[in-house]
Design a protein around this motif. Sequence first.
Motif, mmCIF file in Angstrom:
data_model
loop_
_atom_site.group_PDB
_atom_site.id
_atom_site.type_symbol
_atom_site.label_atom_id
_atom_site.label_comp_id
_atom_site.label_asym_id
_atom_site.label_seq_id
_atom_site.Cartn_x
_atom_site.Cartn_y
_atom_site.Cartn_z
ATOM 1 N N LYS A 28 5.005 -1.392 12.729
ATOM 2 C CA LYS A 28 4.931 -2.764 12.543
ATOM 3 C C LYS A 28 3.690 -3.259 12.592
ATOM 4 N N GLU A 29 2.600 -2.489 13.116
ATOM 5 C CA GLU A 29 1.205 -3.030 13.067
ATOM 6 C C GLU A 29 0.902 -2.966 11.531
ATOM 7 N N SER A 30 1.094 -1.869 10.673
ATOM 8 C CA SER A 30 0.726 -1.518 9.460
ATOM 9 C C SER A 30 1.354 -2.811 8.551
ATOM 10 N N ILE A 31 2.551 -3.101 8.811
ATOM 11 C CA ILE A 31 3.256 -4.131 7.710
ATOM 12 C C ILE A 31 2.549 -5.404 8.186
ATOM 13 N N ILE A 32 2.492 -5.862 9.515
ATOM 14 C CA ILE A 32 1.946 -7.164 9.460
ATOM 15 C C ILE A 32 0.549 -7.286 8.982
ATOM 16 N N THR A 33 -0.404 -6.274 9.323
ATOM 17 C CA THR A 33 -1.749 -6.027 8.971
ATOM 18 C C THR A 33 -1.817 -6.211 7.465
ATOM 19 N N CYS A 34 -1.073 -5.492 6.614
ATOM 20 C CA CYS A 34 -0.827 -5.668 5.069
ATOM 21 C C CYS A 34 -0.524 -7.007 4.557
ATOM 22 N N LEU A 35 0.631 -7.497 5.247
ATOM 23 C CA LEU A 35 0.746 -9.068 5.043
ATOM 24 C C LEU A 35 -0.219 -10.002 5.377
ATOM 25 N N ASN A 36 -1.043 -10.004 6.672
ATOM 26 C CA ASN A 36 -2.045 -10.730 6.768
ATOM 27 C C ASN A 36 -3.187 -10.689 5.681
ATOM 28 N N LEU A 37 -3.388 -9.379 5.330
ATOM 29 C CA LEU A 37 -4.477 -9.322 4.295
ATOM 30 C C LEU A 37 -3.927 -9.842 2.807
ATOM 31 N N LYS A 38 -2.882 -9.653 2.560
ATOM 32 C CA LYS A 38 -2.547 -10.371 1.179
ATOM 33 C C LYS A 38 -2.267 -11.721 1.156
ATOM 34 N N GLU A 39 -1.777 -12.169 2.353
ATOM 35 C CA GLU A 39 -1.970 -13.717 2.362
ATOM 36 C C GLU A 39 -2.953 -14.349 2.662
ATOM 37 N N GLY A 40 -4.230 -13.594 3.067
ATOM 38 C CA GLY A 40 -5.550 -13.874 3.199
ATOM 39 C C GLY A 40 -6.354 -14.111 2.101
ATOM 40 N N GLY A 41 -5.801 -13.435 1.000
ATOM 41 C CA GLY A 41 -6.535 -13.496 -0.359
ATOM 42 C C GLY A 41 -7.300 -12.277 -0.711
ATOM 43 N N VAL A 42 -7.184 -11.091 0.133
ATOM 44 C CA VAL A 42 -7.811 -10.006 -0.199
ATOM 45 C C VAL A 42 -7.315 -9.228 -1.665
ATOM 46 N N LYS A 43 -8.120 -9.189 -2.331
ATOM 47 C CA LYS A 43 -7.820 -8.716 -3.897
ATOM 48 C C LYS A 43 -7.056 -7.234 -3.723
ATOM 49 N N SER A 44 -7.551 -6.272 -3.306
ATOM 50 C CA SER A 44 -7.063 -4.775 -3.070
ATOM 51 C C SER A 44 -6.838 -4.356 -2.044
ATOM 52 N N VAL A 45 -5.660 -4.230 -1.730
ATOM 53 C CA VAL A 45 -5.189 -3.664 -0.259
ATOM 54 C C VAL A 45 -4.467 -2.428 -0.483
ATOM 55 N N VAL A 46 -5.317 -1.355 0.249
ATOM 56 C CA VAL A 46 -4.790 -0.087 0.262
ATOM 57 C C VAL A 46 -4.189 0.448 1.557
ATOM 58 N N ALA A 47 -3.103 1.198 1.409
ATOM 59 C CA ALA A 47 -2.385 1.289 2.807
ATOM 60 C C ALA A 47 -1.836 2.940 3.029
ATOM 61 N N LYS A 48 -2.180 3.292 4.177
ATOM 62 C CA LYS A 48 -1.349 4.789 4.703
ATOM 63 C C LYS A 48 -0.114 4.562 4.909
ATOM 64 N N VAL A 49 0.790 5.419 4.451
ATOM 65 C CA VAL A 49 2.363 5.299 5.075
ATOM 66 C C VAL A 49 2.768 6.439 5.638
ATOM 67 N N SER A 50 3.695 6.275 6.379
ATOM 68 C CA SER A 50 4.254 7.740 7.072
ATOM 69 C C SER A 50 5.539 7.979 6.872
ATOM 70 N N SER A 51 6.332 7.113 5.894
ATOM 71 C CA SER A 51 7.706 7.369 5.564
ATOM 72 C C SER A 51 8.097 6.681 4.395
ATOM 73 N N ASP A 52 9.224 7.199 3.833
ATOM 74 C CA ASP A 52 9.724 6.409 2.439
ATOM 75 C C ASP A 52 9.991 4.802 2.702
ATOM 76 N N ILE A 53 10.478 4.509 3.905
ATOM 77 C CA ILE A 53 10.844 3.304 4.147
ATOM 78 C C ILE A 53 9.511 2.461 4.279
ATOM 79 N N HIS A 54 8.757 3.000 5.039
ATOM 80 C CA HIS A 54 7.172 2.179 5.121
ATOM 81 C C HIS A 54 6.845 1.915 3.680
ATOM 82 N N GLU A 55 6.853 2.967 2.761
ATOM 83 C CA GLU A 55 6.226 2.692 1.634
ATOM 84 C C GLU A 55 7.021 1.621 0.746
ATOM 85 N N LYS A 56 8.441 1.671 0.986
ATOM 86 C CA LYS A 56 8.909 0.702 0.281
ATOM 87 C C LYS A 56 8.684 -0.895 0.734
ATOM 88 N N ILE A 57 8.656 -1.136 1.976
ATOM 89 C CA ILE A 57 8.430 -2.240 2.706
ATOM 90 C C ILE A 57 6.794 -2.705 1.937
#
Length: 228
Positions: A93-122
Amino acid sequence: MRTVNFLNLIRQDKRQFAVIGLGRFGRAVCETFHKNGYDVLGIDQDEKLVAEALADRVVGNAITLDSTDDNALREAGVFEFETVIVAIGNYLKESIITCLNLKEGGVKSVVAKVSSDIHEKILQRLGVDLIVFPEQEAGQDLAYRLTKPAIVDRFRLDCENSIVELLAPEEFWDKTLAELQLRKNYGVSVLAIGSEEKFKINPSPQEKISEGMILVLIGLNDNIHRLV
């Protein structure tokens, strides 16, 4: 092409990165950036982890912050960074919300660690620029090391292609690159040849392969595996 574009982007003399999540993975990312002269901001909501990162000097600066709070990210200036690494993959949950905040905040390049295939797809749906699966990649690398000992090192370009450092097979010894015709016979291209001390980039076709020499090759993984 997203991965290629991302790598080209972060290599353009950018010296500032923000890393959200100072657990084992995030701390390792910070330490590597810092050792290589990059300015890195560490972020975590755990004050202890922030204090440890500062005390151990693995970051240029570190702050305590809840990355699910977009106002907190904005006030801390995180949206001003061109590259932000989200290293909180074990907290979906925290990862998804954080990534959403960063993309909506205009960060050009967001890199994220994932822990599952579902997480990756989201995160792919959110438009995250580069997704890493450390546990999966570590397992794959271990399997390659145990079953393909001739491969000294490997850099995955995508799921099908890699750049590898390959210890020259015995059947290559005392032959020139022209004689071997690696592109024709194996479907791989030679980027460099040499040893751990020194490499020749774009070697001449007349360069001769000797015992102990390392070949740096690029090509399809299936073609590379035919050589080992």
